[in-house]
Design a protein around this motif. Structure first.
Motif, PDB file in Angstrom:
ATOM      1  N   GLY A  54       0.803  -1.230   0.000  1.00  0.00           N
ATOM      2  CA  GLY A  54       0.000   0.000   0.000  1.00  0.00           C
ATOM      3  C   GLY A  54       0.832   1.275   0.000  1.00  0.00           C
ATOM      4  N   LYS A  57       3.333   2.162  -4.838  1.00  0.00           N
ATOM      5  CA  LYS A  57       4.196   1.774  -5.972  1.00  0.00           C
ATOM      6  C   LYS A  57       3.382   1.582  -7.255  1.00  0.00           C
ATOM      7  N   THR A  58       2.339   0.753  -7.168  1.00  0.00           N
ATOM      8  CA  THR A  58       1.514   0.498  -8.360  1.00  0.00           C
ATOM      9  C   THR A  58       0.868   1.794  -8.837  1.00  0.00           C
ATOM     10  N   THR A  59       0.407   2.590  -7.904  1.00  0.00           N
ATOM     11  CA  THR A  59      -0.209   3.871  -8.257  1.00  0.00           C
ATOM     12  C   THR A  59       0.789   4.736  -9.029  1.00  0.00           C
TER      13      THR A  59
HETATM   14  P1  ATP Z   1       1.419  -3.496  -2.817  1.00  0.00           P
HETATM   15  O1  ATP Z   1       2.869  -3.663  -2.495  1.00  0.00           O
HETATM   16  O2  ATP Z   1       0.558  -4.028  -1.729  1.00  0.00           O
HETATM   17  O3  ATP Z   1       1.048  -3.952  -4.183  1.00  0.00           O
HETATM   18  P2  ATP Z   1       1.503  -0.683  -3.624  1.00  0.00           P
HETATM   19  O4  ATP Z   1       2.691   0.014  -3.040  1.00  0.00           O
HETATM   20  O5  ATP Z   1       1.585  -1.065  -5.040  1.00  0.00           O
HETATM   21  O6  ATP Z   1       1.119  -1.913  -2.716  1.00  0.00           O
HETATM   22  P3  ATP Z   1      -0.841   0.823  -4.380  1.00  0.00           P
HETATM   23  O7  ATP Z   1      -1.533  -0.301  -5.063  1.00  0.00           O
HETATM   24  O8  ATP Z   1      -0.248   1.884  -5.207  1.00  0.00           O
HETATM   25  O9  ATP Z   1       0.257   0.277  -3.357  1.00  0.00           O
HETATM   26  O10 ATP Z   1      -1.897   1.458  -3.387  1.00  0.00           O
HETATM   27  C1  ATP Z   1      -1.575   2.604  -2.602  1.00  0.00           C
HETATM   28  C2  ATP Z   1      -2.775   2.919  -1.728  1.00  0.00           C
HETATM   29  O11 ATP Z   1      -3.817   3.418  -2.539  1.00  0.00           O
HETATM   30  C3  ATP Z   1      -3.327   1.725  -0.974  1.00  0.00           C
HETATM   31  O12 ATP Z   1      -3.719   2.136   0.310  1.00  0.00           O
HETATM   32  C4  ATP Z   1      -4.519   1.311  -1.812  1.00  0.00           C
HETATM   33  O13 ATP Z   1      -5.515   0.719  -0.991  1.00  0.00           O
HETATM   34  C5  ATP Z   1      -4.997   2.645  -2.357  1.00  0.00           C
HETATM   35  N1  ATP Z   1      -5.663   2.505  -3.661  1.00  0.00           N
HETATM   36  C6  ATP Z   1      -5.105   1.952  -4.774  1.00  0.00           C
HETATM   37  N2  ATP Z   1      -5.974   2.021  -5.806  1.00  0.00           N
HETATM   38  C7  ATP Z   1      -7.082   2.619  -5.341  1.00  0.00           C
HETATM   39  C8  ATP Z   1      -8.345   2.987  -5.927  1.00  0.00           C
HETATM   40  N3  ATP Z   1      -8.607   2.757  -7.198  1.00  0.00           N
HETATM   41  N4  ATP Z   1      -9.229   3.593  -5.129  1.00  0.00           N
HETATM   42  C9  ATP Z   1      -8.967   3.870  -3.833  1.00  0.00           C
HETATM   43  N5  ATP Z   1      -7.812   3.554  -3.215  1.00  0.00           N
HETATM   44  C10 ATP Z   1      -6.878   2.940  -3.951  1.00  0.00           C
END
Ligand code: ATP
Length: 313
Positions: A54, A57-59
Protein backbone atom coordinates in the motif's frame (compact mmCIF):
# COMPACT_ATOMS: atom_id res chain seq x y z
CA UNK A 1 -3.64 19.34 -13.25
CA UNK A 2 -2.83 21.52 -16.24
CA UNK A 3 -2.17 19.63 -19.44
CA UNK A 4 -0.33 21.14 -22.35
CA UNK A 5 -1.24 20.22 -25.91
CA UNK A 6 1.88 21.79 -27.46
CA UNK A 7 3.80 19.22 -29.56
CA UNK A 8 7.00 18.22 -27.72
CA UNK A 9 10.34 19.25 -29.24
CA UNK A 10 11.80 16.01 -30.75
CA UNK A 11 15.38 16.95 -29.71
CA UNK A 12 14.33 17.38 -26.09
CA UNK A 13 12.42 14.10 -26.23
CA UNK A 14 15.56 12.34 -27.52
CA UNK A 15 17.85 13.76 -24.83
CA UNK A 16 15.42 13.45 -21.91
CA UNK A 17 16.08 11.03 -19.04
CA UNK A 18 13.98 7.88 -19.08
CA UNK A 19 11.82 9.17 -16.25
CA UNK A 20 11.69 12.46 -14.40
CA UNK A 21 9.02 12.94 -11.77
CA UNK A 22 8.68 16.01 -9.56
CA UNK A 23 6.24 16.37 -6.69
CA UNK A 24 3.93 13.60 -7.89
CA UNK A 25 0.69 13.38 -5.98
CA UNK A 26 -2.18 10.96 -6.50
CA UNK A 27 -5.38 11.07 -4.51
CA UNK A 28 -8.24 8.61 -4.47
CA UNK A 29 -11.06 10.77 -3.13
CA UNK A 30 -9.86 12.03 0.26
CA UNK A 31 -7.03 9.49 0.44
CA UNK A 32 -3.54 10.55 -0.61
CA UNK A 33 -1.89 7.45 -2.10
CA UNK A 34 1.20 9.28 -3.40
CA UNK A 35 2.30 12.34 -1.47
CA UNK A 36 4.74 14.38 -3.51
CA UNK A 37 7.51 12.13 -4.77
CA UNK A 38 10.52 12.94 -6.97
CA UNK A 39 11.93 10.15 -9.12
CA UNK A 40 14.77 10.08 -11.64
CA UNK A 41 15.50 7.09 -13.82
CA UNK A 42 18.38 7.29 -16.27
CA UNK A 43 18.37 5.73 -19.68
CA UNK A 44 19.74 2.22 -19.71
CA UNK A 45 19.43 1.48 -16.02
CA UNK A 46 17.39 -1.01 -14.05
CA UNK A 47 15.51 0.85 -11.34
CA UNK A 48 13.76 -1.06 -8.55
CA UNK A 49 10.93 0.47 -6.58
CA UNK A 50 10.52 -1.31 -3.28
CA UNK A 51 8.12 -0.61 -0.49
CA UNK A 52 5.62 -1.72 2.06
CA UNK A 53 2.16 -2.93 1.03
CA UNK A 54 0.00 0.00 0.00
CA UNK A 55 3.02 2.33 -0.22
CA UNK A 56 1.89 3.67 -3.60
CA UNK A 57 4.20 1.77 -5.97
CA UNK A 58 1.51 0.50 -8.36
CA UNK A 59 -0.21 3.87 -8.26
CA UNK A 60 3.07 5.54 -9.25
CA UNK A 61 3.69 3.07 -12.08
CA UNK A 62 0.16 3.60 -13.38
CA UNK A 63 0.86 7.31 -13.71
CA UNK A 64 4.12 6.58 -15.57
CA UNK A 65 2.26 4.20 -17.88
CA UNK A 66 -0.41 6.80 -18.60
CA UNK A 67 -3.17 4.73 -16.99
CA UNK A 68 -3.38 6.67 -13.73
CA UNK A 69 -4.40 10.26 -13.16
CA UNK A 70 -2.19 12.45 -11.05
CA UNK A 71 -3.49 15.12 -8.73
CA UNK A 72 -0.29 17.17 -8.76
CA UNK A 73 3.31 17.31 -9.91
CA UNK A 74 5.06 16.86 -13.25
CA UNK A 75 5.92 13.62 -15.01
CA UNK A 76 8.17 13.05 -17.99
CA UNK A 77 8.56 9.57 -19.49
CA UNK A 78 11.03 9.34 -22.39
CA UNK A 79 10.59 13.10 -22.68
CA UNK A 80 6.80 12.97 -22.92
CA UNK A 81 3.97 13.50 -20.47
CA UNK A 82 2.13 10.17 -20.22
CA UNK A 83 -1.11 11.93 -19.29
CA UNK A 84 -1.03 13.80 -22.61
CA UNK A 85 1.14 11.73 -24.95
CA UNK A 86 0.15 8.16 -24.13
CA UNK A 87 -0.45 7.34 -27.79
CA UNK A 88 3.08 8.50 -28.70
CA UNK A 89 4.59 6.65 -25.75
CA UNK A 90 2.83 3.36 -26.23
CA UNK A 91 5.02 2.05 -29.08
CA UNK A 92 8.17 2.88 -27.08
CA UNK A 93 7.12 1.25 -23.83
CA UNK A 94 6.35 -2.28 -22.62
CA UNK A 95 4.20 -2.67 -19.55
CA UNK A 96 3.45 -5.61 -17.26
CA UNK A 97 0.63 -4.85 -14.89
CA UNK A 98 0.27 -6.54 -11.51
CA UNK A 99 -2.63 -8.54 -12.95
CA UNK A 100 -2.55 -9.32 -16.65
CA UNK A 101 -5.72 -8.88 -18.71
CA UNK A 102 -5.75 -11.71 -21.23
CA UNK A 103 -8.45 -13.02 -23.52
CA UNK A 104 -9.08 -16.29 -21.70
CA UNK A 105 -10.23 -18.24 -24.76
CA UNK A 106 -7.05 -17.56 -26.76
CA UNK A 107 -4.16 -19.97 -26.53
CA UNK A 108 -0.68 -18.82 -25.59
CA UNK A 109 0.53 -18.70 -29.18
CA UNK A 110 -2.67 -17.00 -30.36
CA UNK A 111 -2.15 -14.35 -27.69
CA UNK A 112 1.37 -13.73 -28.96
CA UNK A 113 0.16 -13.61 -32.58
CA UNK A 114 -2.51 -11.10 -31.59
CA UNK A 115 0.23 -9.05 -29.97
CA UNK A 116 2.25 -9.28 -33.16
CA UNK A 117 -0.59 -7.55 -34.99
CA UNK A 118 -1.19 -4.95 -32.27
CA UNK A 119 2.35 -3.87 -31.47
CA UNK A 120 4.51 -1.97 -33.94
CA UNK A 121 7.82 -3.35 -32.64
CA UNK A 122 8.85 -6.44 -34.58
CA UNK A 123 9.39 -9.69 -32.70
CA UNK A 124 8.61 -13.39 -33.09
CA UNK A 125 6.17 -15.44 -31.01
CA UNK A 126 8.56 -18.42 -31.23
CA UNK A 127 11.40 -16.43 -29.65
CA UNK A 128 9.24 -15.45 -26.69
CA UNK A 129 7.75 -18.93 -26.28
CA UNK A 130 11.27 -20.23 -25.98
CA UNK A 131 12.59 -17.35 -23.84
CA UNK A 132 9.84 -17.76 -21.27
CA UNK A 133 9.61 -21.55 -21.51
CA UNK A 134 6.09 -21.58 -22.84
CA UNK A 135 6.77 -23.70 -25.92
CA UNK A 136 5.19 -26.74 -24.28
CA UNK A 137 2.12 -24.65 -23.38
CA UNK A 138 1.73 -22.89 -26.73
CA UNK A 139 -1.65 -24.45 -27.59
CA UNK A 140 -3.13 -24.20 -24.11
CA UNK A 141 -5.90 -21.64 -23.49
CA UNK A 142 -4.75 -18.77 -21.32
CA UNK A 143 -7.52 -19.57 -18.82
CA UNK A 144 -5.88 -22.96 -18.21
CA UNK A 145 -2.41 -21.61 -17.45
CA UNK A 146 -1.02 -21.68 -13.93
CA UNK A 147 -0.42 -18.36 -12.16
CA UNK A 148 3.31 -18.52 -12.87
CA UNK A 149 2.75 -19.35 -16.55
CA UNK A 150 0.38 -16.39 -16.91
CA UNK A 151 2.99 -14.19 -15.30
CA UNK A 152 5.58 -15.37 -17.82
CA UNK A 153 3.22 -14.76 -20.73
CA UNK A 154 2.53 -11.31 -19.38
CA UNK A 155 6.24 -10.63 -19.22
CA UNK A 156 6.69 -11.90 -22.76
CA UNK A 157 4.14 -9.33 -23.95
CA UNK A 158 5.86 -6.55 -21.97
CA UNK A 159 9.29 -7.23 -23.49
CA UNK A 160 7.90 -7.88 -26.99
CA UNK A 161 10.23 -6.18 -29.49
CA UNK A 162 12.60 -5.00 -26.73
CA UNK A 163 11.02 -1.59 -26.09
CA UNK A 164 13.03 1.48 -25.00
CA UNK A 165 11.39 1.41 -21.58
CA UNK A 166 9.90 -1.59 -19.79
CA UNK A 167 7.79 -1.13 -16.67
CA UNK A 168 7.17 -4.29 -14.66
CA UNK A 169 4.90 -4.46 -11.61
CA UNK A 170 6.09 -7.35 -9.42
CA UNK A 171 7.33 -9.43 -12.38
CA UNK A 172 8.41 -12.41 -10.29
CA UNK A 173 5.63 -12.63 -7.72
CA UNK A 174 4.35 -16.21 -7.67
CA UNK A 175 7.18 -17.61 -9.80
CA UNK A 176 9.16 -20.66 -8.75
CA UNK A 177 12.91 -20.11 -8.21
CA UNK A 178 13.85 -21.35 -11.71
CA UNK A 179 11.32 -19.11 -13.45
CA UNK A 180 12.39 -16.20 -11.28
CA UNK A 181 15.99 -16.72 -12.29
CA UNK A 182 15.04 -16.80 -15.98
CA UNK A 183 12.98 -13.64 -15.56
CA UNK A 184 16.07 -11.99 -14.11
CA UNK A 185 18.00 -13.17 -17.18
CA UNK A 186 15.39 -11.56 -19.44
CA UNK A 187 15.65 -8.29 -17.50
CA UNK A 188 19.45 -8.37 -17.70
CA UNK A 189 19.19 -9.05 -21.43
CA UNK A 190 17.10 -5.89 -21.81
CA UNK A 191 19.66 -3.92 -19.86
CA UNK A 192 22.53 -5.26 -21.97
CA UNK A 193 20.60 -4.10 -25.03
CA UNK A 194 20.58 -0.57 -23.52
CA UNK A 195 16.91 -0.59 -22.52
CA UNK A 196 15.58 1.00 -19.35
CA UNK A 197 13.69 -1.17 -16.88
CA UNK A 198 11.61 0.02 -13.94
CA UNK A 199 10.26 -2.70 -11.71
CA UNK A 200 8.56 -3.08 -8.38
CA UNK A 201 9.39 -5.98 -6.14
CA UNK A 202 9.02 -7.24 -2.60
CA UNK A 203 12.12 -9.40 -2.97
CA UNK A 204 15.15 -7.61 -1.64
CA UNK A 205 17.53 -10.09 -3.27
CA UNK A 206 15.88 -9.28 -6.61
CA UNK A 207 16.65 -5.59 -6.21
CA UNK A 208 20.19 -6.46 -5.12
CA UNK A 209 20.73 -8.75 -8.10
CA UNK A 210 19.24 -6.54 -10.79
CA UNK A 211 18.98 -2.90 -9.92
CA UNK A 212 21.47 -0.14 -10.62
CA UNK A 213 19.43 2.09 -8.37
CA UNK A 214 16.72 1.51 -5.83
CA UNK A 215 14.03 3.56 -4.13
CA UNK A 216 11.95 2.54 -1.14
CA UNK A 217 8.43 3.90 -0.77
CA UNK A 218 6.47 4.03 2.42
CA UNK A 219 3.01 5.53 2.93
CA UNK A 220 3.05 7.53 -0.28
CA UNK A 221 6.53 8.96 0.12
CA UNK A 222 10.01 8.00 -1.03
CA UNK A 223 11.94 7.12 2.08
CA UNK A 224 15.30 6.54 0.40
CA UNK A 225 16.65 6.46 -3.14
CA UNK A 226 20.04 5.90 -4.72
CA UNK A 227 22.47 3.17 -5.62
CA UNK A 228 22.55 0.28 -3.20
CA UNK A 229 25.94 1.49 -1.94
CA UNK A 230 24.54 4.98 -1.33
CA UNK A 231 21.50 3.87 0.58
CA UNK A 232 23.37 1.22 2.54
CA UNK A 233 25.78 3.97 3.64
CA UNK A 234 22.82 5.81 5.25
CA UNK A 235 22.49 3.06 7.87
CA UNK A 236 25.01 2.00 10.51
CA UNK A 237 27.26 -0.96 9.81
CA UNK A 238 27.68 -3.63 12.45
CA UNK A 239 30.03 -6.17 13.93
CA UNK A 240 29.54 -8.98 16.39
CA UNK A 241 31.63 -11.49 18.29
CA UNK A 242 31.43 -14.05 21.06
CA UNK A 243 33.64 -13.41 24.08
CA UNK A 244 35.40 -16.20 25.98
CA UNK A 245 34.35 -17.00 29.57
CA UNK A 246 35.50 -14.40 32.04
CA UNK A 247 36.06 -11.53 29.57
CA UNK A 248 35.95 -8.25 31.45
CA UNK A 249 34.36 -4.90 30.62
CA UNK A 250 34.36 -3.84 26.97
CA UNK A 251 36.12 -0.68 25.81
CA UNK A 252 34.11 2.50 25.26
CA UNK A 253 33.08 2.40 21.59
CA UNK A 254 31.51 5.12 19.42
CA UNK A 255 28.63 2.92 18.26
CA UNK A 256 25.74 1.28 20.07
CA UNK A 257 26.94 -1.72 22.05
CA UNK A 258 24.53 -4.51 22.86
CA UNK A 259 25.94 -7.21 25.13
CA UNK A 260 24.02 -10.34 26.00
CA UNK A 261 26.24 -12.59 28.11
CA UNK A 262 29.12 -13.62 25.86
CA UNK A 263 27.53 -12.14 22.71
CA UNK A 264 28.52 -8.63 21.70
CA UNK A 265 26.87 -6.68 18.88
CA UNK A 266 27.90 -3.20 17.88
CA UNK A 267 26.18 -0.87 15.44
CA UNK A 268 28.33 1.98 14.26
CA UNK A 269 28.66 4.80 11.77
CA UNK A 270 32.43 4.28 11.77
CA UNK A 271 33.07 0.58 11.38
CA UNK A 272 36.84 0.88 10.92
CA UNK A 273 37.37 3.03 14.03
CA UNK A 274 35.19 0.98 16.37
CA UNK A 275 36.34 -2.38 15.08
CA UNK A 276 39.98 -1.26 15.47
CA UNK A 277 39.27 -0.16 19.08
CA UNK A 278 37.49 -3.44 19.80
CA UNK A 279 40.22 -5.63 18.32
CA UNK A 280 42.91 -3.51 20.05
CA UNK A 281 41.13 -4.04 23.36
CA UNK A 282 40.94 -7.81 22.73
CA UNK A 283 44.62 -8.00 21.68
CA UNK A 284 45.82 -6.02 24.72
CA UNK A 285 44.01 -8.44 27.07
CA UNK A 286 44.76 -11.61 25.15
CA UNK A 287 41.00 -12.11 24.63
CA UNK A 288 40.33 -14.75 21.98
CA UNK A 289 37.14 -13.79 20.10
CA UNK A 290 35.05 -16.31 18.26
CA UNK A 291 32.40 -15.84 15.54
CA UNK A 292 33.80 -12.43 14.67
CA UNK A 293 31.76 -10.85 11.88
CA UNK A 294 31.63 -7.35 10.43
CA UNK A 295 29.27 -6.17 7.68
CA UNK A 296 27.70 -3.04 6.25
CA UNK A 297 23.95 -2.59 6.67
CA UNK A 298 21.98 -4.80 4.30
CA UNK A 299 19.06 -3.78 2.12
CA UNK A 300 16.95 -5.74 4.62
CA UNK A 301 18.21 -3.45 7.43
CA UNK A 302 17.30 -0.35 5.40
CA UNK A 303 13.89 -1.78 4.61
CA UNK A 304 13.33 -2.56 8.27
CA UNK A 305 14.41 0.97 9.24
CA UNK A 306 11.95 2.44 6.74
CA UNK A 307 9.11 0.25 8.01
CA UNK A 308 9.75 1.13 11.59
CA UNK A 309 10.09 4.81 10.75
CA UNK A 310 13.63 5.11 12.07
CA UNK A 311 15.29 6.14 8.82
CA UNK A 312 17.27 9.34 9.06
CA UNK A 313 16.88 10.58 5.49
P1 ATP B 1 1.42 -3.50 -2.82
O1 ATP B 1 2.87 -3.66 -2.49
O2 ATP B 1 0.56 -4.03 -1.73
O3 ATP B 1 1.05 -3.95 -4.18
P2 ATP B 1 1.50 -0.68 -3.62
O4 ATP B 1 2.69 0.01 -3.04
O5 ATP B 1 1.58 -1.06 -5.04
O6 ATP B 1 1.12 -1.91 -2.72
P3 ATP B 1 -0.84 0.82 -4.38
O7 ATP B 1 -1.53 -0.30 -5.06
O8 ATP B 1 -0.25 1.88 -5.21
O9 ATP B 1 0.26 0.28 -3.36
O10 ATP B 1 -1.90 1.46 -3.39
C1 ATP B 1 -1.58 2.60 -2.60
C2 ATP B 1 -2.77 2.92 -1.73
O11 ATP B 1 -3.82 3.42 -2.54
C3 ATP B 1 -3.33 1.73 -0.97
O12 ATP B 1 -3.72 2.14 0.31
C4 ATP B 1 -4.52 1.31 -1.81
O13 ATP B 1 -5.52 0.72 -0.99
C5 ATP B 1 -5.00 2.64 -2.36
N1 ATP B 1 -5.66 2.51 -3.66
C6 ATP B 1 -5.10 1.95 -4.77
N2 ATP B 1 -5.97 2.02 -5.81
C7 ATP B 1 -7.08 2.62 -5.34
C8 ATP B 1 -8.34 2.99 -5.93
N3 ATP B 1 -8.61 2.76 -7.20
N4 ATP B 1 -9.23 3.59 -5.13
C9 ATP B 1 -8.97 3.87 -3.83
N5 ATP B 1 -7.81 3.55 -3.21
C10 ATP B 1 -6.88 2.94 -3.95
Amino acid sequence: MTQTTTAPDPRRVEAAPAIEVRGLQVRYGDFSAVRGIDLDVRRGEVFALLGTNGAGKTTTLEVLEGFGTRSGGTVSVLGLDPAVDRAALQPRMGVQLQEGGFVDELTVVETLRLWERLVERPDRPERLLERFELTGRRDVAVSKLSGGEKRRLDLALAVWGSPELVILDEPTTGLDPGSRRRTWDAIQELQEAGRTVVLTTHYLEEAEALADRVAIMHEGRLAVAGTLAEIIATQPAGFSATLPDGADELPVLGGTVDRDGAQVRVQTDDLQRDLTDFLGWAAARGVRLSDLRAAPASLADIYHAVRTGSEQT
